[in-house]
Design an enzyme around this catalytic site. Structure first.
Site, PDB file in Angstrom:
ATOM      1  CG  HIS B 107      -1.910  -1.128   1.247  1.00 23.98           C
ATOM      2  ND1 HIS B 107      -2.922  -1.267   0.341  1.00 23.98           N
ATOM      3  CD2 HIS B 107      -2.013  -2.190   2.078  1.00 23.98           C
ATOM      4  CE1 HIS B 107      -3.618  -2.362   0.617  1.00 23.98           C
ATOM      5  NE2 HIS B 107      -3.082  -2.947   1.668  1.00 23.98           N
ATOM      6  CB  CYS B 141      -4.065  -7.295   4.696  1.00 25.96           C
ATOM      7  SG  CYS B 141      -4.634  -6.365   3.274  1.00 25.96           S
ATOM      8  CB  CYS B 204     -29.478   0.400  19.846  1.00 27.53           C
ATOM      9  SG  CYS B 204     -28.588  -1.150  19.856  1.00 27.53           S
ATOM     10  CB  CYS B 207     -30.474   5.089  24.658  1.00 25.14           C
ATOM     11  SG  CYS B 207     -30.730   4.393  26.295  1.00 25.14           S
ATOM     12  CG  HIS B 208     -27.899   5.615  21.350  1.00 23.04           C
ATOM     13  ND1 HIS B 208     -27.176   6.561  22.019  1.00 23.04           N
ATOM     14  CD2 HIS B 208     -27.533   4.418  21.887  1.00 23.04           C
ATOM     15  CE1 HIS B 208     -26.384   5.973  22.917  1.00 23.04           C
ATOM     16  NE2 HIS B 208     -26.595   4.671  22.859  1.00 23.04           N
ATOM     17  NE  ARG B 245     -19.718   4.115  24.577  1.00 20.75           N
ATOM     18  CZ  ARG B 245     -20.665   3.668  25.386  1.00 20.75           C
ATOM     19  NH1 ARG B 245     -20.761   2.376  25.623  1.00 20.75           N
ATOM     20  NH2 ARG B 245     -21.515   4.482  25.942  1.00 20.75           N
ATOM     21  CB  CYS B 249     -24.090  -0.113  24.568  1.00 19.68           C
ATOM     22  SG  CYS B 249     -24.204   1.676  24.369  1.00 19.68           S
TER      23      CYS B 249
END
Lengths: 109, 288
Positions: B107, B141, B204, B207-208, B245, B249
């Site tokens: 790359h 990779c 989810c 709340c969000h 994360r 949650c």
């Protein structure tokens, strides 16, 4: 472990005479407080940066005593009035006795 | 009696959460903004500073962060996430594996070759027969071209490489594709987002989607956008992935989390990324 610990500094390379400049420092360090336990319930030994000093041309200009409640990767900044060119030497002292160093030259015009 | 106890407890816990969702905090400016329009997001919309962190009604987690956290992210020197980017830069040209290659062997300069790559992930990967996110792609990779072992999820080198690759797309809008072969995985992710789970029985979306800008306990609920990830999270005192994360949650609603890198989380990652299509990548961000 020591290989993971890298100091970073940001110092203006040039300054006017008697100008007040901001010096920023950050060192990557876990700052393990000695209060935590691992999955086996054993206390993880304390390992923090306990002292940081800065000297300008060999004369101390800044010193900080760090305590276990300070976050990982401690960031410290301070202001300095420069009246002559010289070298800023940064020293961080670890609980395990290791010392990490960085140096930066300032040219006062 | 023991049979009765657990549903009662669950109901009490759910009530406690709903109570705190509805409660308005003592912040005067916030209350004033809410009184005007009844919308807790109005104060953010009105702030010109946040324009760059919004796309229509979509708002980055940056908008919901405290000024101190924002300042940490704004300055690359102060941002501890940049340490991970630095790690990744070193990893990028480190030769590993039987093929004697590094990332750079194929790359070359990441600043050119990786620009705009991360914002299109996760995407369908024929070699896996399912979705791959950046972490999966890096490991693919490594096994395919470098003949090197996979890096462990959440390990320092993998977090570093992910951060480094994501960082090359900073400032570019998130643009994941959810049609074609990715469509069934997108649907799975969407299902996950709207499925109530755990002892708290919360999805989810509750709340969000339904309550961003409201308080849950002392926390300010965000829209749960993923454009800042991977992130330096102050709670973790370290750098972490989006899947870490998600795990947090799930634990907060007292649900059994899925493993990091699992299909469930990768599908969810695509759905969440799609919700934030158009928001600019902030990697590496700083979040509380």
């Amino acid at each position: 472990m020591a290989a993971d610990i890298k100091p970073r500094i940001r110092v203006p390379q040039t300054a006017k005479k008697d100008e007040i400049i901001e010096i920023k420092t950050l060192i990557s360090h876990p700052m393990e407080s000695g209060q935590r336990k691992d999955s086996q319930g054993k206390i993880i030994p304390r390992k923090i940066i306990n002292k940081m000093t800065v000297a300008f041309n060999g004369k101390p200009v800044f010193e900080a005593k760090l305590e276990p409640s300070i976050s990982a990767n401690p960031y410290l900044s301070f202001f300095l009035k420069c009246s002559a060119s010289g070298n800023l030497d940064f020293t961080w002292t670890d609980d395990d006795g290791s010392v990490y160093k960085a140096t930066q030259a300032i040219t006062v015009a | 009696m023991p049979r009765l106890r657990s549903p009662l407890l669950t109901a009490a816990a759910a009530l406690a959460v709903l109570g705190s969702l509805a409660a308005c905090d003592g912040d005067k400016s916030k209350s004033a903004a809410m009184a005007d329009s009844g919308d807790p997001l109005a104060q953010y919309r009105a702030n010109p500073k946040y324009k760059a962190f919004m796309a229509g009604e979509k708002m980055s987690g940056y908008v919901f962060a405290s000024p101190e956290t924002q300042a940490m992210q704004d300055d690359d020197f102060e941002n501890p996430g940049m340490l991970a980017v630095q790690d990744g830069e070193e990893e990028w040209s480190k030769v590993e594996g039987a093929a004697g290659k590094s990332c750079a062997s194929c790359h070359q300069d990441a600043a050119k070759s990786m620009k705009g790559v991360a914002v299109s992930y996760p995407k369908f990967e024929p070699k896996r027969g399912k979705l791959a996110n950046i972490e999966h792609r890096i490991n693919l990779c490594r096994t395919e071209h470098m003949k090197a072992p996979e890096l462990k999820w959440e390990s320092k080198p993998l977090l570093g490489l992910t951060a480094y690759v994501e960082h090359q797309s900073r400032g570019l809008p998130i643009s994941v594709k959810v049609d074609g072969p990715a469509a069934p995985f997108f649907e799975e992710g969407k299902k996950f987002y709207y499925t109530r789970r755990g002892q708290m029985d919360i999805a989810c979306a509750q709340c969000h989607e339904q309550n961003p800008g409201m308080n849950i306990g002392v926390e300010n609920l965000s829209q749960g956008q993923s454009n800042g990830y991977p992130t330096y999270r102050l709670k973790w005192q370290s750098f972490g992935s989006l899947h870490r994360r998600f795990e947090g949650c799930n634990q907060e609603v007292r649900a059994e989390p899925y493993p990091r890198g699992s299909d469930e989380y990768t599908n969810l990652e695509l759905y969440v990324a799609w919700r934030g299509n158009g928001l600019k990548s902030e990697a590496p961000s700083v979040r509380r």
